[in-house]
Design an enzyme around this catalytic site. Structure first.
Site, PDB file in Angstrom:
ATOM      1  N   PRO A  89       0.803  -1.224   0.000  1.00  0.00           N
ATOM      2  CA  PRO A  89       0.000   0.000   0.000  1.00  0.00           C
ATOM      3  C   PRO A  89       0.834   1.272   0.000  1.00  0.00           C
ATOM      4  O   PRO A  89       0.322   2.357  -0.282  1.00  0.00           O
ATOM      5  CB  PRO A  89      -0.840  -0.119   1.287  1.00  0.00           C
ATOM      6  CG  PRO A  89      -0.126  -1.102   2.138  1.00  0.00           C
ATOM      7  CD  PRO A  89       0.559  -2.042   1.212  1.00  0.00           C
ATOM      8  N   ASP A 169      -8.701   0.955 -25.127  1.00  0.00           N
ATOM      9  CA  ASP A 169      -9.252   0.881 -23.776  1.00  0.00           C
ATOM     10  C   ASP A 169      -9.171   2.227 -23.075  1.00  0.00           C
ATOM     11  O   ASP A 169      -8.328   3.068 -23.406  1.00  0.00           O
ATOM     12  CB  ASP A 169      -8.467  -0.139 -22.940  1.00  0.00           C
ATOM     13  CG  ASP A 169      -8.834  -1.561 -23.293  1.00  0.00           C
ATOM     14  OD1 ASP A 169      -9.909  -1.767 -23.868  1.00  0.00           O
ATOM     15  OD2 ASP A 169      -8.032  -2.461 -22.988  1.00  0.00           O
TER      16      ASP A 169
END
Length: 244
Positions: A89, A169
């Site tokens: 994280p 995309d």
């Protein structure tokens, strides 16, 4: 490409790597996956991979020896200098740009941690990249690694049926993707835009460009701060903001 995963819970990856595009990628020989339980590389007679942190504190910290041993063995076996990715994280926020960068590599090693954290020497002397998939904390790095692997493998040549798909995309161009429609042309009174039914490819391309820009402006305006807008696109934005 070869992808190695170091995890204490290798069974978690079976379903993900054995289905859909990730499975097809192996069938096309575009990638091979290997998941290793790094507990096997522990130097402790009890196969211990974690210990209490020096200085005290909550939780357990992953020891350096098992992870260093595993990475060094895999690198030597493949005679490669892999990108060694720590799922964490505290790492760099993951992006499509990063996925495109990693897709150019031949060998990736993902380290999936558990417990309270990693011995800092793993960060300083072993890994090449630290990646976070968002500002939140998961139980371990496995789910994050699955996300990154999926986003990278679909970019490998020949994996997707249509080579233009990854190029168009969302985020690949710097903008969100334009709306998509298919048959029927009318459903419950809702019609497909006339331009898409016109057969005029120049108008269709312009419609898609406009809609992609408009969607980005409305949903992710932060992306436009780094996007090189053309004069035409700037004029469209001004027209939308100041309609006559």
């Amino acid at each position: 490409m070869r992808i190695d995963i170091l995890s204490l819970f290798p069974e978690m990856f079976k379903g993900v790597f054995g289905e859909s595009i990730l499975k097809k990628a192996t069938e096309k020989n575009a990638v091979e996956y290997h998941v290793t339980n790094f507990r096997e590389f522990s130097e402790n007679k009890h196969s211990q991979v974690d210990d209490y942190p020096y200085g005290g504190g909550a939780g357990m910290v992953l020891k350096p020896e098992p992870i260093f041993n595993a990475v060094e063995k895999l690198s030597k076996e493949q005679d490669s200098k892999p990108r060694v990715i720590l799922m964490c994280p505290q790492g760099e926020r993951y992006s499509q740009k990063k996925a495109e960068e990693l897709a150019n590599e031949d060998h990736l090693i993902f380290i999936c941690g558990h417990y309270e954290g990693y011995d800092e020497r793993i960060r300083e002397h072993l890994v090449t990249d630290e990646i976070s998939i968002g500002d939140y904390v998961l139980t371990g790095g496995e789910l994050g690694a699955m996300v990154v692997v999926d986003s990278v493998v679909r970019l490998l040549p020949g994996v997707l049926g249509n080579e233009d798909s990854p190029v168009k995309d969302s985020f690949s161009s710097g903008l969100l993707e334009h709306p998509q429609y298919t048959r029927p042309a009318e459903y419950k009174g809702w019609k497909v835009p006339d331009t898409l039914l016109s057969g005029n490819h120049r108008l269709i391309d312009e419609w898609r460009e406009k809609e992609s820009l408009k969607r980005t402006l409305n949903r992710r305006p932060d992306l436009l701060k780094k996007y090189p807008l053309s004069d035409k696109q700037k004029n469209w934005i001004q027209e939308w903001k100041n309609p006559r």
